[in-house]
Design a protein around this motif. Structure first.
Motif, PDB file in Angstrom:
ATOM      1  N   THR A 205     -75.755 -27.484 -59.347  1.00  0.00           N
ATOM      2  CA  THR A 205     -74.627 -28.182 -58.743  1.00  0.00           C
ATOM      3  C   THR A 205     -73.793 -27.220 -57.907  1.00  0.00           C
ATOM      4  N   LEU A 206     -73.035 -27.774 -56.985  1.00  0.00           N
ATOM      5  CA  LEU A 206     -72.209 -26.968 -56.089  1.00  0.00           C
ATOM      6  C   LEU A 206     -71.091 -26.277 -56.857  1.00  0.00           C
ATOM      7  N   ALA A 208     -67.882 -25.206 -56.476  1.00  0.00           N
ATOM      8  CA  ALA A 208     -66.820 -25.447 -55.495  1.00  0.00           C
ATOM      9  C   ALA A 208     -65.750 -24.366 -55.506  1.00  0.00           C
ATOM     10  N   ILE A 214     -72.921 -20.208 -48.005  1.00  0.00           N
ATOM     11  CA  ILE A 214     -73.946 -20.904 -48.785  1.00  0.00           C
ATOM     12  C   ILE A 214     -75.277 -20.865 -48.048  1.00  0.00           C
ATOM     13  N   LEU A 229     -76.447 -32.075 -52.277  1.00  0.00           N
ATOM     14  CA  LEU A 229     -75.387 -31.090 -52.050  1.00  0.00           C
ATOM     15  C   LEU A 229     -74.854 -31.181 -50.628  1.00  0.00           C
ATOM     16  N   GLN A 232     -72.611 -34.089 -50.390  1.00  0.00           N
ATOM     17  CA  GLN A 232     -71.347 -33.787 -51.055  1.00  0.00           C
ATOM     18  C   GLN A 232     -70.452 -32.931 -50.172  1.00  0.00           C
ATOM     19  N   ILE A 233     -71.042 -31.900 -49.563  1.00  0.00           N
ATOM     20  CA  ILE A 233     -70.267 -31.006 -48.697  1.00  0.00           C
ATOM     21  C   ILE A 233     -69.725 -31.757 -47.486  1.00  0.00           C
ATOM     22  N   VAL A 243     -72.617 -22.888 -43.977  1.00  0.00           N
ATOM     23  CA  VAL A 243     -73.793 -23.352 -44.705  1.00  0.00           C
ATOM     24  C   VAL A 243     -75.016 -23.247 -43.801  1.00  0.00           C
ATOM     25  N   TYR A 306     -78.980 -21.230 -53.148  1.00  0.00           N
ATOM     26  CA  TYR A 306     -79.540 -22.362 -53.904  1.00  0.00           C
ATOM     27  C   TYR A 306     -80.994 -22.549 -53.472  1.00  0.00           C
TER      28      TYR A 306
END
Length: 343
Positions: A205-206, A208, A214, A229, A232-233, A243, A306
């Motif tokens: 999971t991220l 945060a 990332i 992810l 979500q971001i 990212v 990740y």
């Protein structure tokens, strides 16, 4: 079921209760304590911990996950451990924020909403949670899906974000010839077919609270939790971390969801996407995705990394990250099983 015992985890100072008939890991899941774990079957060492005090009995496990000398010294695998007294356990691998943000593991009924072909060997499976059941999860987590007609299950990561109501789940699944579950995607799993799921599981999971750059790496169906992810971001208005997403495939026909990745990237400041092909002549990046990322990323030790994909990709990625001195607490990975028996 047998007697219940108190389990205390150090150094996080968390207590749960475990029945003798369940593993310590399952007891933690049931009470919303999300300990580090991987296979849940004694084949990896993600849940390896040290028994400070108490009496446990362990079911069968691989000595690759826990060597005999480690067992003699007091190390245990929580996924195989049954408590026969109160226990004090020292966690070796843990993320305190993830532990405390855990959700209770539940079993709910779903039915197939749709099956869509994404590539020649990857499908998108949509499941609708039945009735009034509610299913909560964190982006990046996975569930065990029961295979109809037998007692086996297969694990798949959700690719979507949780919904406030009307729960629906999306899975990106690679089809394998003879796969016990993935083979059903070629015709048997039609809309309306019931499926039982258990979860959520996983700590992919991220984080945060971090402010580091990332780096995302995926291959094949490892796209699923990475996509969650990214979604979500992209939904965060104040996200300001750079990212980059490296996705490995064999040929151009194995690339998919490119339009959505571009749309999500347009909502993430500083986003870049690098498709990497291992078996094709083309103008983009070529080779193994982990090698390309390691070559292009000059400051990996300053990033959160990740990784999600088949075992060879994860093993190569972890070796590259170790060589680049990336701290273990900045590495998060989800190793997908790729054998036909597990598909």
């Amino acid at each position: 079921m047998g007697d219940a015992h108190r389990i205390r985890f150090e150094p996080v100072d968390i207590e749960i209760e475990a029945d003798e008939g369940e593993t310590v890991l399952d007891a933690a899941f049931r009470q919303g304590v999300m300990l580090m774990h991987g296979c849940k079957e004694g084949q990896c060492s993600a849940c390896k911990s040290f028994l400070l005090d108490g009496d446990v009995q362990m079911g069968r496990y691989s000595t690759f996950a826990l060597a005999d000398y480690e067992s003699e010294e007091g190390y245990v695998l929580l996924c195989r451990s049954h408590a026969y007294s109160d226990l004090d356990v020292e966690l070796l691998n843990y993320d305190e924020d993830m532990i405390r943000a855990g959700l209770p593991v539940v079993t709910v009924d779903t039915e197939v909403a749709a099956v869509e072909e994404l590539t020649h060997d990857i499908s998108l499976l949509r499941l609708a949670v039945s009735g009034d059941d509610e299913f909560k999860f964190h982006p990046g987590q996975y569930v065990d899906v029961a295979i109809p007609g037998c007692e086996e299950h297969r694990s798949f990561s959700m690719a979507n974000l949780p919904r406030a109501s009307g729960s629906e789940l999306e899975f990106v699944i690679k089809r394998y010839p003879g796969g016990r579950f993935s083979g059903l995607l070629e015709g048997e799993l039609r809309p309306g077919v019931p499926l039982s799921i258990t979860g959520p599981y996983g700590t992919f999971t991220l984080r945060a609270s971090s402010d580091r750059r990332i780096v995302l790496l995926a291959g094949g169906a490892g796209m699923a939790p990475i996509l969650a992810l990214l979604r979500q971001i992209a939904a965060k208005d104040d996200f300001d971390r750079e990212v980059v997403f490296y996705y490995g495939a064999r040929t151009e026909r194995d690339l998919f969801l490119l339009d959505e990745i571009a749309e999500l990237g347009g909502r993430i400041p500083g986003f870049s996407f690098v498709p990497v092909l291992s078996d094709a002549e083309w103008s983009g990046a070529r080779g193994m995705v982990t090698a390309v990322a390691a070559e292009r990323e000059a400051a990996l030790a300053d990033c959160d990394v990740y990784l999600c994909g088949p075992p060879p990709m994860i093993d190569a990625g972890l070796a590259a990250l170790e060589e680049r001195a990336v701290p273990q607490e900045q590495i998060f990975y989800d190793k997908f099983t790729v054998s036909a028996e597990a598909g």
